[in-house]
Scaffold this active site. Structure first.
Site, short mmCIF file in Angstrom:
data_model
loop_
_atom_site.label_atom_id
_atom_site.label_comp_id
_atom_site.label_asym_id
_atom_site.label_seq_id
_atom_site.Cartn_x
_atom_site.Cartn_y
_atom_site.Cartn_z
N ASP A 114 0.83 -1.22 0.00
CA ASP A 114 0.00 0.00 0.00
C ASP A 114 0.87 1.26 0.00
O ASP A 114 1.99 1.26 0.48
CB ASP A 114 -0.91 -0.02 1.24
N HIS A 117 2.72 3.70 -8.98
CA HIS A 117 2.54 2.27 -9.24
C HIS A 117 3.76 1.68 -9.94
O HIS A 117 4.17 0.56 -9.67
CB HIS A 117 1.28 2.02 -10.06
N LEU A 147 10.53 -20.86 -4.96
CA LEU A 147 9.67 -19.86 -4.30
C LEU A 147 8.32 -19.88 -5.00
O LEU A 147 8.25 -19.77 -6.22
CB LEU A 147 10.30 -18.46 -4.41
C1 IPE Z 1 -5.41 -2.72 -0.34
O1 IPE Z 1 -5.04 -1.40 -0.52
C2 IPE Z 1 -5.38 -3.46 -1.64
C3 IPE Z 1 -4.06 -3.63 -2.24
C4 IPE Z 1 -2.92 -3.33 -1.69
C5 IPE Z 1 -4.06 -4.20 -3.55
P1 IPE Z 1 -6.13 -0.23 -0.69
O2 IPE Z 1 -5.36 1.03 -0.81
O3 IPE Z 1 -7.06 -0.57 -1.79
O4 IPE Z 1 -6.90 -0.36 0.69
P2 IPE Z 1 -7.85 0.68 1.45
O5 IPE Z 1 -8.96 1.03 0.52
O6 IPE Z 1 -7.04 1.88 1.82
O7 IPE Z 1 -8.31 -0.08 2.66
C1 IPE Z 2 -1.30 0.31 -3.46
O1 IPE Z 2 -1.13 1.68 -3.44
C2 IPE Z 2 -1.58 -0.24 -4.84
C3 IPE Z 2 -2.96 -0.71 -5.06
C4 IPE Z 2 -3.92 -0.72 -4.16
C5 IPE Z 2 -3.27 -1.19 -6.37
P1 IPE Z 2 -2.37 2.69 -3.45
O2 IPE Z 2 -2.70 2.99 -4.88
O3 IPE Z 2 -3.48 2.18 -2.65
O4 IPE Z 2 -1.71 3.96 -2.78
P2 IPE Z 2 -2.42 4.98 -1.77
O5 IPE Z 2 -2.98 4.16 -0.65
O6 IPE Z 2 -3.47 5.68 -2.55
O7 IPE Z 2 -1.32 5.86 -1.33
MG MG Z 3 -4.00 2.40 -0.70
#
Ligand code: IPE
Ligand code: IPE
Ligand code: MG
Length: 243
Positions: A21, A38, A132
């Site tokens: 995240d 990303h 792995l």
């Molecule tokens: C959780 O992250 C899903 C992934 C890392 C793929 P999100 O950014 O979507 O989660 P919330 O919405 O903050 O809980």
């Molecule tokens: C995690 O990073 C990637 C996915 C959930 C696909 P985020 O895109 O959720 O990044 P934040 O939480 O908005 O910073």
């Molecule tokens: Mg996120």
């Protein structure tokens, strides 16, 4: 003769699961687009997979796209799947060379065709690898996993008295793999966001403020050190554990 394992090696998790995240916030803080975040996140994936392979971790699960993530802008969703396709194209040779097996947790039938094709190809090419086991959680939801397992269990005509935890687990997407010993979440959020709900019953949870693009070998080693210091009692007392 193989050397006996050090205590540190003995307490390595067999299965690490990571909620990757913070890509978006990492990018915004640098005046970059979320897409750049990303992209940087996919570089962190490469580093962490390599480190797990070096350490001899047998299972690694990466939460890459949740069912709830379909609610993001169409452009971002499209970018994420394009990134997955280029990631698989770039990394497949290394996965083959490094004896890494790729699997998916989640329903990939809903993914764009190019992503499905790239995944099917990479899974087929690595199916016999043994070093792995790398799982990507894609279009994943822990609750959806439990529901699909129930459906298939019923469709198989299973009788009520035959439903055990062991049988039920064999219908989950994680079938045949150990439960995660360690669940890591980056970027400061303290929640599971529908990740491995059934399987994480006794996982050790590790939260760090580091955003996913900044998570590298050093940060993984820190998490592993914290894990090694935990006392996993599984309901028993500390004294029972030591005897
Ligand atoms: C959780 O992250 C899903 C992934 C890392 C793929 P999100 O950014 O979507 O989660 P919330 O919405 O903050 O809980
Ligand atoms: C995690 O990073 C990637 C996915 C959930 C696909 P985020 O895109 O959720 O990044 P934040 O939480 O908005 O910073
Ligand atoms: Mg996120």
């Amino acid at each position: 003769m193989t050397q006996p394992k050090t205590p540190q090696e003995r307490s390595l998790p067999a299965h690490i699961a990571i909620i990757m995240d913070g890509n978006g916030r990492w990018a915004t803080a640098r005046g970059l687009s979320r897409s750049e975040g990303h992209k940087a996140g996919s570089r962190a994936v490469r580093t962490v997979v390599t480190r797990c392979r070096e350490l001899g971790i047998s299972h690694l699960t990466l939460y890459a796209f949740s069912q709830e993530n379909w609610g993001r802008p169409k452009k971002e969703v499209g970018f994420l799947f394009d990134l997955l396709v280029s990631f698989l194209r770039d990394e497949l040779p290394a996965m083959e060379r490094e004896n890494i097996r790729l699997s998916v947790f989640g329903d990939i039938s809903a993914l764009p065709m190019a992503a499905r094709k790239a995944l099917d190809h990479a899974m087929a090419r690595t199916a016999r690898n043994t070093a792995l086991h790398l799982n990507l959680a894609l279009n994943y939801s822990g609750r959806a996993d439990i529901v699909q397992a129930c459906r298939r269990l019923m469709a198989a005509g299973t009788s009520e008295q035959d439903v055990t935890e062991e049988l039920f687990s064999s219908f989950l997407w994680t079938a045949g793999q150990p439960d995660p010993d360690l669940v890591i979440r980056t970027s400061g959020e303290i929640r599971l966001s529908n990740f491995l709900l059934y399987q994480s019953a006794y996982s050790e949870l590790y939260f760090t403020d580091i955003a996913w693009p900044d998570f590298g070998s050093e940060q993984l080693d820190e998490a592993l050190h914290a894990y090694a210091m935990r006392s996993r009692r599984f309901g028993r007392t500390e004294e029972q554990k030591q005897s």
